[in-house]
Write a protein that holds these residues in place. Structure first.
Motif, PDB file in Angstrom:
ATOM      1  N   GLN A  14       8.392  14.809  -8.355  1.00 51.60           N
ATOM      2  CA  GLN A  14       8.644  13.460  -7.860  1.00 51.60           C
ATOM      3  C   GLN A  14       9.617  13.488  -6.676  1.00 51.60           C
ATOM      4  OE1 GLN A  14       9.961  11.311 -11.326  1.00 51.60           O
ATOM      5  NE2 GLN A  14       7.867  10.875 -11.984  1.00 51.60           N
ATOM      6  N   ALA A  15      10.628  14.321  -6.758  1.00 50.56           N
ATOM      7  CA  ALA A  15      11.598  14.422  -5.677  1.00 50.56           C
ATOM      8  C   ALA A  15      10.937  14.986  -4.418  1.00 50.56           C
ATOM      9  CB  ALA A  15      12.777  15.297  -6.090  1.00 50.56           C
ATOM     10  N   ARG A  16      10.134  15.988  -4.598  1.00 45.51           N
ATOM     11  CA  ARG A  16       9.427  16.583  -3.458  1.00 45.51           C
ATOM     12  C   ARG A  16       8.528  15.549  -2.794  1.00 45.51           C
ATOM     13  NH1 ARG A  16       4.730  19.109  -2.137  1.00 45.51           N
ATOM     14  NH2 ARG A  16       4.893  20.939  -0.811  1.00 45.51           N
ATOM     15  N   SER A  28      11.784   4.650   1.954  1.00 41.45           N
ATOM     16  CA  SER A  28      13.056   4.695   2.691  1.00 41.45           C
ATOM     17  C   SER A  28      13.818   5.965   2.344  1.00 41.45           C
ATOM     18  CB  SER A  28      13.908   3.466   2.364  1.00 41.45           C
ATOM     19  OG  SER A  28      14.471   3.586   1.069  1.00 41.45           O
ATOM     20  N   GLY A  29      14.693   6.361   3.228  1.00 43.10           N
ATOM     21  CA  GLY A  29      15.545   7.517   2.967  1.00 43.10           C
ATOM     22  C   GLY A  29      16.418   7.304   1.748  1.00 43.10           C
ATOM     23  N   ALA A  30      16.904   6.070   1.566  1.00 44.54           N
ATOM     24  CA  ALA A  30      17.754   5.762   0.412  1.00 44.54           C
ATOM     25  C   ALA A  30      16.977   5.911  -0.893  1.00 44.54           C
ATOM     26  CB  ALA A  30      18.312   4.352   0.535  1.00 44.54           C
ATOM     27  N   GLU A  31      15.718   5.483  -0.889  1.00 43.71           N
ATOM     28  CA  GLU A  31      14.896   5.625  -2.099  1.00 43.71           C
ATOM     29  C   GLU A  31      14.616   7.091  -2.395  1.00 43.71           C
ATOM     30  OE1 GLU A  31      12.188   1.646  -2.232  1.00 43.71           O
ATOM     31  OE2 GLU A  31      11.896   2.984  -0.522  1.00 43.71           O
ATOM     32  N   ALA A  32      14.296   7.859  -1.365  1.00 38.95           N
ATOM     33  CA  ALA A  32      14.028   9.286  -1.555  1.00 38.95           C
ATOM     34  C   ALA A  32      15.283  10.001  -2.040  1.00 38.95           C
ATOM     35  CB  ALA A  32      13.537   9.909  -0.247  1.00 38.95           C
ATOM     36  N   ARG A  33      16.420   9.627  -1.497  1.00 37.34           N
ATOM     37  CA  ARG A  33      17.694  10.227  -1.908  1.00 37.34           C
ATOM     38  C   ARG A  33      17.967   9.969  -3.379  1.00 37.34           C
ATOM     39  NH1 ARG A  33      23.235   8.804  -2.187  1.00 37.34           N
ATOM     40  NH2 ARG A  33      24.590  10.532  -1.578  1.00 37.34           N
ATOM     41  N   ALA A  34      17.707   8.754  -3.839  1.00 39.91           N
ATOM     42  CA  ALA A  34      17.945   8.409  -5.245  1.00 39.91           C
ATOM     43  C   ALA A  34      17.059   9.243  -6.169  1.00 39.91           C
ATOM     44  CB  ALA A  34      17.702   6.916  -5.469  1.00 39.91           C
TER      45      ALA A  34
END
Length: 56
Positions: A14-16, A28-34
């Motif tokens: 999921q992170a990948r 968004s970058g914030a969503e991917a970071r979370a």
């Protein structure tokens, strides 16, 4: 993502995918970071340097 422990599970995938989606502009970058942080915590590899604000 390349130095992840050998035992890679659902959260790693999921992170990948979240990182790829963010690169493509679909997340968004914030969503991917979370998502990445949750996966790193679960893998026991999160190094918390505190929250850093971006200039972007």
């Amino acid at each position: 993502m390349n130095d992840w422990p050998p035992e890679r599970g659902r959260l790693h995938g999921q992170a990948r995918q979240a990182c790829l989606d963010a690169l493509e502009g679909n997340l968004s970058g914030a969503e991917a970071r979370a998502v990445f942080i949750d996966a790193a915590k679960a893998a026991g590899i999160l190094v918390d340097y505190g929250v850093r604000k971006s200039n972007f």
